[in-house]
Design an enzyme around this catalytic site. Structure first.
Site, short mmCIF file in Angstrom:
data_model
loop_
_atom_site.label_atom_id
_atom_site.label_comp_id
_atom_site.label_asym_id
_atom_site.label_seq_id
_atom_site.Cartn_x
_atom_site.Cartn_y
_atom_site.Cartn_z
N LYS A 53 -0.24 5.20 8.50
CA LYS A 53 0.54 5.32 7.26
C LYS A 53 -0.39 5.42 6.06
CE LYS A 53 1.92 1.93 4.89
NZ LYS A 53 1.58 1.20 3.62
N THR A 87 0.88 -1.17 0.00
CA THR A 87 0.00 0.00 0.00
C THR A 87 0.91 1.22 0.00
OG1 THR A 87 -1.79 -1.14 1.15
CG2 THR A 87 -1.77 1.26 1.27
N LYS A 138 -7.40 1.56 -3.17
CA LYS A 138 -7.08 1.19 -1.78
C LYS A 138 -7.27 2.38 -0.84
CE LYS A 138 -5.56 -1.26 1.70
NZ LYS A 138 -4.27 -1.94 1.79
#
Length: 288
Positions: A240, A97, A172
């Site tokens: 994050k 990711t 995502k």
């Protein structure tokens, strides 16, 4: 079956690479901690290599699953990076990711060398990786996607091509924005119910079958009610990811007020010592 390499054997990559081996693919692995690579080799067969370049040599598909943009660059670029070892026509599939900006950068760099690229972040967490039922959101060219898809199917139950390079990462980001809102809403509901003296399990048995239902509600309400937060995706990882979402929103002009606020709530959880707690620990902040 195809020759593959898998770079990054964390809680996601270790089982994902294992599924590839179990489905008959020829797998060579690399991990920055060599002991982890040797442990994978002992558990699943295959081979380990001392550098990403050597792991990628001869592979038709090179999978990467590491921590963030900088980690991806560190294993792909340079004299010992995967790109230097990849043969012409090989495909690099990045399951990290990371930012959409990085995905576009990598596609351009690989294309310049006659190699191919897909950004393919996943959803489903550690359990999804271990059970081979991940959702994979892919960006890249259709022909490259179809070439890599049979191998990706080894550890997934849903794979979608979302658009050109970067589209997987953008998808995502949408996924993480949705999850953050769901977890905050569920945390507030459980907190409210506890204060009201309700039986949380009985309540969720009812409301989970209606419009309020979600995966988070079904799978996390009991552990949240018990104050247990050691199940899967950690707060530091979510922060994050939300940082990536907020940075992209600044670039594209999107307004994410709730996401920005929930990111700050997670920062408070970190301050409570919850960096490694799972994301449902937003309730712990309310119950302080």
């Amino acid at each position: 079956m195809v020759a593959t390499s898998f770079i990054g054997l964390g809680v996601m990559g270790f089982p994902m690479a294992g599924h590839l081996a179990a489905k008959g693919h020829d797998v060579t692995v690399f991990n920055r901690n060599p002991a982890k690579a040797k442990a994978w080799e002992a558990a699943h067969g295959g081979r380990s290599a001392p550098t990403p370049r050597e792991a990628a040599a001869g592979a038709d598909i090179v999978f990467v699953c590491v921590g963030n943009d900088d980690d991806v660059r560190s294993v792909i670029y340079g004299e010992n990076g995967a790109m230097a070892g990849m043969k012409a026509g090989a495909i690099l599939v990045d399951h990290t990711t990371a930012s959409a900006e990085l995905a576009r950068e990598l596609e351009a760099a690989l294309k310049a060398e006659g190699k191919r690229f897909l950004d393919a972040p996943v959803s489903g967490g550690q359990a999804g990786a271990e059970n081979g039922v991940l959702t994979v959101m892919v960006g890249g060219e259709a022909e490259t996607f179809e070439a890599a898809r049979p191998a990706i199917e080894a550890y997934s139950r849903m794979i979608g091509l979302m658009g050109p390079a970067g589209s997987g990462q953008l998808t995502k980001m949408m996924n993480q924005i949705c999850i953050a809102g769901l977890v905050q809403g569920l945390s507030e509901a459980v907190h409210f119910g506890q204060k009201a003296g309700l039986d949380i399990v009985k309540v969720v048995e009812v409301i989970s079958k209606g419009a309020a239902g979600s995966w988070q509600m079904e799978n996390r309400h009991k552990t949240m009610n018990e104050g247990r937060y050691d199940f899967g995706f950690a707060v530091e990882w979510m922060r994050k990811d939300l940082g990536i979402c907020l940075a992209e929103a600044r670039r594209n002009g999107a307004s994410l007020p709730a996401t920005a606020l929930i990111d700050q709530f997670y920062a408070e959880v970190e301050g409570m010592g919850g960096k490694r707690w799972d994301t449902s620990s937003l309730l712990a902040r309310l119950n302080r």
